[in-house]
Design a protein around this motif. Structure first.
Motif, PDB file in Angstrom:
ATOM      1  N   ARG A 336      -2.145  -5.100  11.456  1.00 31.99           N
ATOM      2  CA  ARG A 336      -1.792  -4.513  10.166  1.00 31.99           C
ATOM      3  C   ARG A 336      -1.999  -5.567   9.086  1.00 31.99           C
ATOM      4  NH1 ARG A 336       4.150  -2.302   8.969  1.00 31.99           N
ATOM      5  NH2 ARG A 336       4.681  -4.500   8.850  1.00 31.99           N
ATOM      6  N   ASP A 339       1.975  -6.829   4.880  1.00 34.25           N
ATOM      7  CA  ASP A 339       2.989  -5.940   4.312  1.00 34.25           C
ATOM      8  C   ASP A 339       4.107  -6.801   3.727  1.00 34.25           C
ATOM      9  OD1 ASP A 339       4.690  -3.906   3.631  1.00 34.25           O
ATOM     10  OD2 ASP A 339       5.165  -3.297   5.667  1.00 34.25           O
ATOM     11  N   ARG A 364       4.302  -4.024  -3.039  1.00 34.18           N
ATOM     12  CA  ARG A 364       4.475  -4.330  -1.628  1.00 34.18           C
ATOM     13  C   ARG A 364       3.220  -3.908  -0.868  1.00 34.18           C
ATOM     14  NH1 ARG A 364       8.489  -1.038   2.500  1.00 34.18           N
ATOM     15  NH2 ARG A 364       7.344  -1.867   4.257  1.00 34.18           N
ATOM     16  N   MET A 435      -1.393   3.431   7.840  1.00 30.73           N
ATOM     17  CA  MET A 435      -0.016   3.797   8.157  1.00 30.73           C
ATOM     18  C   MET A 435       0.399   4.929   7.238  1.00 30.73           C
ATOM     19  SD  MET A 435       2.099   0.465   9.172  1.00 30.73           S
ATOM     20  CE  MET A 435       3.468   1.522   9.590  1.00 30.73           C
ATOM     21  N   GLU A 437       3.437   6.316   5.874  1.00 36.74           N
ATOM     22  CA  GLU A 437       4.855   5.954   5.750  1.00 36.74           C
ATOM     23  C   GLU A 437       5.407   6.243   4.358  1.00 36.74           C
ATOM     24  OE1 GLU A 437       5.320   1.772   6.628  1.00 36.74           O
ATOM     25  OE2 GLU A 437       3.440   1.247   5.668  1.00 36.74           O
ATOM     26  N   ASP A 461       9.762   3.406   7.101  1.00 36.56           N
ATOM     27  CA  ASP A 461       9.597   3.623   5.665  1.00 36.56           C
ATOM     28  C   ASP A 461       9.518   5.098   5.324  1.00 36.56           C
ATOM     29  OD1 ASP A 461       9.678   1.140   4.285  1.00 36.56           O
ATOM     30  OD2 ASP A 461       7.884   0.570   5.397  1.00 36.56           O
ATOM     31  N   ARG A 471      16.417   1.158   3.137  1.00 39.59           N
ATOM     32  CA  ARG A 471      16.641   0.875   4.555  1.00 39.59           C
ATOM     33  C   ARG A 471      17.461  -0.378   4.805  1.00 39.59           C
ATOM     34  NH1 ARG A 471      10.441  -0.408   6.524  1.00 39.59           N
ATOM     35  NH2 ARG A 471      11.334  -1.599   8.233  1.00 39.59           N
TER      36      ARG A 471
HETATM   37 MG    MG Z   1       6.660   0.210   6.956  1.00 39.88          MG
END
Ligand code: MG
Ligand code: PEP
Length: 577
Positions: A336, A339, A364, A435, A437, A461, A471
């Motif tokens: 990935r 992030d 982000r 992703m 999310e 997410d 979260r």
């Molecule tokens: Mg995530």
């Protein structure tokens, strides 16, 4: 003996002696010094004051002649404050009277002083409390150097200890793990924060969200925690301590028993093969793959390579890190792209308040990468170069619009072109996935599916953004609900979009590794799960005891539930079948 309750992380029992940290802007250890150590502690405090004064005077001497007058005046104020008995003598009295450690004595006395400033009418004088904080921070800096009881700032081995803190960042958890800590308890935080995910993945038992933990637990208390239920026992009596120790033994036996499934395929009773992949955070995590018999990575969270350091790793450091993982894993490794942002910061996450107002909604992941090509391009070059050494996939986090995806793909193509010109080997057909999310992406999953080679549902997410629940905020954690009908509908939508486009759909959020939800997700048509390796054999056991056709028969019933509680009962029934 005291029994407390928070949110359990990690499903394990942990036992250890408490080390209480007290985070303000920093970790301030709190403990009592032995009576015969009081004078040494006073001495440690006084020499920290001396060094702070020397340092300020050194800075003052270095001020260029033509600097504005205020620069010097500002330092003068700080040097004068270092002569104020409220800062120099009151903490000494607290050390002598209460046997506080120097840091704690300074903290408590500073709080009193700040209160006095806060009550001053004159706004100018009131604002001087900031100077107090700045001076005190400098003294803390000096104290930390001479204190070997702070687990985050020393190399002390913590294998008998349990750390109690207001909060811990993911990078601090890594630091504690490296020192062998037995577990931790925090006042803040929720089960899906990156701190919690990391703790689960590296197997540190923990309890988060225990409000005022630092007030209930004293340095040196014996603590037993249950990472499954969130129960904490402070100074357990003999029978209870025994029970916790027995449960530790039971857990390790259960893990041994599950090991027998290591070489068994993840096939349902009716013969459907289910792909089980691993989530990894640190390159060393690949060592755990062998022990659970798995040879593919569905999520490599590369941001952890960027933490606990002052400078980002350069292309070649990243290349070696990715190459080592790829070369040691037989199946595909899904890397990935960065992030960073929100609760994952390069500086460890303990940034000063004024940074971003709502970081989870801020710059982000892919947003940050598109905004900072100097961060993104070296990573893409490193991943592409590493792809010459084994099956590799690129995965882009937090997509919310097609234009972001198009920009990201364009940069990948440019980087490929560069590498081609430099005659550097890479896999030109490297699969690129995204992703899903962010609810926007889940709703329009069909559009993303057309342009991508695979999708992966990031439920951590997706739930946060769908239900508008931070979260990492323990105050709203009770609303964090994987069984919310809206969440399940979005998940179903993504699975269907993948099916229609003929591309695989995986899930790599925590939900995928929770055995409680394995059958529910199979029933929704999910055939690929990626999770922390420690949960993998439990999930495999459930897969092997499930009948997929029968679960498919439940899809409509699942989707027609109106409330989480209906879904909870249905899940319980499905799990008992
Ligand atoms: Mg995530
Ligand atoms: C997710 O959001 O579900 C996910 C896997 O990514 P992370 O937890 O790293 O945000």
């Amino acid at each position: 003996m005291l029994v407390l309750n928070g949110t359990g992380i990690g499903h394990h029992i942990g036992i250890g002696k408490a080390i209480v940290l007290n985070h303000g802007r920093r970790d301030i250890p709190k403990y009592h010094v032995e009576p015969n150590q009081v004078e040494t502690e006073v001495e440690r405090f006084r020499s920290a004051l001396d060094r702070t004064r020397d340092e300020l005077q050194r800075i003052q001497k270095g001020i260029p002649e033509n600097s504005p007058k205020e620069t010097n005046a500002f330092l003068e104020v700080h040097i004068l404050m270092l002569q104020d008995p409220a800062i120099t003598e009151q903490p000494v009295r607290a050390i002598q009277k209460y046997r506080y450690n120097a840091e704690w004595a300074l903290k408590t006395e500073t709080e009193k002083l700040v209160k006095l400033f806060e009550n001053i009418e004159d706004p100018y004088l009131r604002s001087k409390k900031n100077d107090v904080h700045q001076v005190v921070e400098r003294i803390f800096d000096e104290l930390v150097v001479t204190n070997d009881s702070s687990p985050l700032s020393s190399d002390k081995n913590l294998d008998e200890h349990m750390v109690i803190a207001l909060d811990l960042t993911p990078s601090e958890v890594v630091a504690l793990h490296n020192r062998g800590v037995n577990g931790f308890i925090t006042s803040l935080g929720g089960p899906i924060s990156h701190t919690a995910i990391l703790a689960r993945s590296i197997g540190i038992p923990a309890v988060v969200g225990l409000h005022n933990a630092v007030n209930y637990i004293q340095h040196g208390d014996l603590i037993a925690i249950d990472g499954h239920t969130g129960t904490i026992i402070v100074n357990p009596d003999e029978p209870l301590l025994n029970e916790f120790q027995q449960r530790q033994i039971y857990q390790s036996n259960r893990e041994k028993q599950l090991k027998s499934l290591r070489k068994q395929p993840a096939i349902t009773i009716d013969g459907q093969n289910i792909n089980l992949f691993a989530n990894i955070e640190l390159p060393d995590d690949i060592n755990t793959l062998e022990s659970v018999g798995i040879q593919a990575v569905g999520l490599y969270r590369t941001e952890f390579l960027f933490m606990n350091r002052t400078q980002a790793p350069n292309e070649s450091e990243q290349y070696f890190a990715y190459r080592d993982v790829i070369a040691n894993v037989e199946g595909p490794v899904t890397i990935r792209t960065l992030d960073l942002g929100a609760d994952k910061q390069v500086d460890g996450g303990r940034i000063d308040g004024a940074s971003t107002i709502n970081p989870a909604l801020g710059l982000r992941a892919i947003r940050l990468c598109l905004n900072e090509p100097a961060l993104f391009r070296p990573q893409l070059r490193a991943i592409l170069r590493a792809s010459a050494h084994g099956q590799t996939r690129i995965m882009i986090p937090m997509l919310s619009s097609l234009s972001e995806l198009e920009q990201a793909i364009e940069i990948v193509n440019e980087v490929k072109h560069e590498l081609g010109k430099e005659e550097i080997a890479f896999n030109d057909n490297i699969p690129i996935g995204g992703m899903i999310e962010v609810p926007a992406a889940a709703i329009s999953a069909d559009l993303f599916a057309e342009k991508l080679d695979f999708l992966s549902i990031g439920t951590n997410d997706l739930i946060q953004y769908t239900l508008a629940i931070d979260r990492i905020d323990d105050e709203v954690n009770y609303l964090y609900d994987p069984l919310h009908p809206s969440v399940l509908r979005l998940i179903k939508n993504v699975i269907e979009a993948g099916k229609t486009a003929g591309i695989p759909v995986s899930m790599c959020g925590e939900m995928a590794g929770d055995p409680e939800y394995t059958r529910l997700l199979l029933g929704l048509g999910l055939l690929e799960f990626s999770m922390e390796p420690k949960r993998l054999l439990e999930v495999k056991e459930i897969v092997r005891n499930s009948n997929l056709e029968k679960l498919f028969g439940k899809t409509q019933e699942i989707l027609s539930c109106n409330t989480s509680s209906q879904l909870r009962s249905l899940v319980d029934r499905i799990n008992q079948d």
